[in-house]
Write an enzyme that holds these catalytic residues in place. Structure first.
Site, PDB file in Angstrom:
ATOM      1  N   GLY A  46      39.711  22.305  10.132  1.00  0.00           N
ATOM      2  CA  GLY A  46      40.317  21.003  10.372  1.00  0.00           C
ATOM      3  C   GLY A  46      39.926  20.043   9.257  1.00  0.00           C
ATOM      4  N   GLN A  51      38.395  12.014   5.185  1.00  0.00           N
ATOM      5  CA  GLN A  51      37.454  12.904   4.496  1.00  0.00           C
ATOM      6  C   GLN A  51      37.874  13.165   3.049  1.00  0.00           C
ATOM      7  OE1 GLN A  51      37.518  15.844   8.013  1.00  0.00           O
ATOM      8  NE2 GLN A  51      35.492  16.134   7.157  1.00  0.00           N
ATOM      9  N   CYS A  94      30.894  20.513   9.798  1.00  0.00           N
ATOM     10  CA  CYS A  94      31.793  19.482   9.273  1.00  0.00           C
ATOM     11  C   CYS A  94      31.770  19.574   7.749  1.00  0.00           C
ATOM     12  CB  CYS A  94      31.317  18.102   9.721  1.00  0.00           C
ATOM     13  SG  CYS A  94      32.366  16.761   9.132  1.00  0.00           S
ATOM     14  N   LEU A  95      32.951  19.526   7.141  1.00  0.00           N
ATOM     15  CA  LEU A  95      33.013  19.634   5.680  1.00  0.00           C
ATOM     16  C   LEU A  95      32.381  18.412   5.009  1.00  0.00           C
ATOM     17  CD1 LEU A  95      36.618  21.134   5.403  1.00  0.00           C
ATOM     18  CD2 LEU A  95      34.418  22.344   5.406  1.00  0.00           C
ATOM     19  N   HIS A 136      36.801  16.482  17.515  1.00  0.00           N
ATOM     20  CA  HIS A 136      35.950  16.267  16.345  1.00  0.00           C
ATOM     21  C   HIS A 136      36.745  15.528  15.254  1.00  0.00           C
ATOM     22  CE1 HIS A 136      33.049  17.934  13.136  1.00  0.00           C
ATOM     23  NE2 HIS A 136      34.066  17.487  12.416  1.00  0.00           N
ATOM     24  N   GLU A 137      37.986  15.986  15.018  1.00  0.00           N
ATOM     25  CA  GLU A 137      38.800  15.355  13.970  1.00  0.00           C
ATOM     26  C   GLU A 137      39.200  13.934  14.361  1.00  0.00           C
ATOM     27  OE1 GLU A 137      38.772  16.715  11.212  1.00  0.00           O
ATOM     28  OE2 GLU A 137      38.091  18.665  11.902  1.00  0.00           O
ATOM     29  N   HIS A 140      36.650  11.420  13.552  1.00  0.00           N
ATOM     30  CA  HIS A 140      36.668  10.953  12.152  1.00  0.00           C
ATOM     31  C   HIS A 140      37.570   9.722  12.010  1.00  0.00           C
ATOM     32  CE1 HIS A 140      34.289  13.862   9.957  1.00  0.00           C
ATOM     33  NE2 HIS A 140      34.974  14.889  10.430  1.00  0.00           N
TER      34      HIS A 140
HETATM   35  O1  K1U Z   1      35.083  18.663   8.446  1.00  0.00           O
HETATM   36  C1  K1U Z   1      35.753  18.921   9.422  1.00  0.00           C
HETATM   37  O2  K1U Z   1      36.059  18.055  10.221  1.00  0.00           O
HETATM   38  C2  K1U Z   1      36.210  20.348   9.622  1.00  0.00           C
HETATM   39  C3  K1U Z   1      35.335  21.162  10.546  1.00  0.00           C
HETATM   40  C4  K1U Z   1      36.045  21.275  11.870  1.00  0.00           C
HETATM   41  C5  K1U Z   1      35.243  21.715  13.058  1.00  0.00           C
HETATM   42  C6  K1U Z   1      34.483  22.852  13.049  1.00  0.00           C
HETATM   43  C7  K1U Z   1      33.783  23.247  14.174  1.00  0.00           C
HETATM   44  C8  K1U Z   1      33.855  22.488  15.316  1.00  0.00           C
HETATM   45  C9  K1U Z   1      34.591  21.348  15.317  1.00  0.00           C
HETATM   46  C10 K1U Z   1      35.304  20.958  14.201  1.00  0.00           C
HETATM   47  C11 K1U Z   1      35.163  22.541   9.893  1.00  0.00           C
HETATM   48  O3  K1U Z   1      36.113  23.221   9.653  1.00  0.00           O
HETATM   49  S1  K1U Z   1      33.555  23.074   9.539  1.00  0.00           S
HETATM   50  C12 K1U Z   1      33.806  24.731   8.921  1.00  0.00           C
HETATM   51  C13 K1U Z   1      34.139  25.716   9.987  1.00  0.00           C
HETATM   52  O4  K1U Z   1      33.955  25.442  11.156  1.00  0.00           O
HETATM   53  C14 K1U Z   1      34.697  27.040   9.629  1.00  0.00           C
HETATM   54  C15 K1U Z   1      34.833  27.441   8.324  1.00  0.00           C
HETATM   55  C16 K1U Z   1      35.375  28.684   8.025  1.00  0.00           C
HETATM   56  C17 K1U Z   1      35.771  29.536   9.024  1.00  0.00           C
HETATM   57  C18 K1U Z   1      35.629  29.143  10.334  1.00  0.00           C
HETATM   58  C19 K1U Z   1      35.092  27.906  10.638  1.00  0.00           C
HETATM   59 ZN    ZN Z   2      34.252  16.820  10.434  1.00  0.00          ZN
END
Ligand code: K1U
Ligand code: ZN
Length: 169
Positions: A46, A51, A94-95, A136-137, A140
């Site tokens: 997401g 971001q 979270c990225l 979560h998104e 943000h």
């Molecule tokens: O930064 C963000 O908002 C994105 C975040 C979204 C998220 C992940 C887990 C729970 C709630 C919201 C991410 O994508 S973090 C990376 C991640 O979860 C992932 C990366 C590669 C493969 C699978 C998952």
């Molecule tokens: Zn995030």
């Protein structure tokens, strides 16, 4: 399409309340395409526009587990219309907080109204990881990052680790 730089904590932009989008036009679709490419490259599931430095109420997501069958989703001006009383816990990342993870409790299910890629109104009932990720998104969009739910000690440790990661490239 383009890969955009991702803003990390403690950048004050992440605390901004994002503004509603006025119209879903080609310029917005270009931003959403770039956000999706940025999210895939990270990789993540997401991404909110704030971001990538654009504090407007836009999200992209893809929960498909098969790289060969992507399932991109676009949410413009999403509004949370209902949340379940029962909670679900997920070890979130979270990225904007790279390499930091924490168990976060959120409503297990939710309903959302939004505009899609073409500006059409849509309604969804989200469960499981979809519910967790969209909440979560949407946080943000309201200037909230998942580490804001942690104790101040755990939050400051996470921010310190991210600063070090960013410093070291
Ligand atoms: O930064 C963000 O908002 C994105 C975040 C979204 C998220 C992940 C887990 C729970 C709630 C919201 C991410 O994508 S973090 C990376 C991640 O979860 C992932 C990366 C590669 C493969 C699978 C998952
Ligand atoms: Zn995030």
């Amino acid at each position: 399409m383009a890969i955009l730089p991702i803003v990390t904590v403690p950048d004050p932009l992440l605390k901004t309340i994002s503004s509603p989008v006025e119209s879903v036009d080609d310029e917005l679709r270009k931003l959403m395409d770039d956000m999706l490419e940025t999210m895939y490259a990270a990789p993540g599931i997401g991404l909110a526009a704030v971001q990538v430095g654009r504090p407007i109420r836009v999200l992209v997501m893809d929960l498909s587990e098969d790289e060969d069958n992507p399932d991109p989703k676009y949410y413009v001006n999403p509004v949370l219309t209902w949340t379940s009383e029962d909670l679900a816990t997920y070890n979130e990342g979270c990225l904007s907080v790279p390499e930091q993870y924490a168990d976060i409790d959120r409503p297990a299910e939710c309903k959302i109204t939004f505009l899609d890629y073409y500006g059409n109104e849509q309604h969804i009932h989200a469960t499981g990881l979809f519910s967790t990720c969209i909440q979560h998104e949407m946080d943000h969009l309201n200037g909230i990052v998942f580490i804001d739910y942690l104790s101040s000690l755990k939050k400051s440790m996470a921010v310190r680790k991210v600063k070090k990661l960013v410093r070291e490239g």
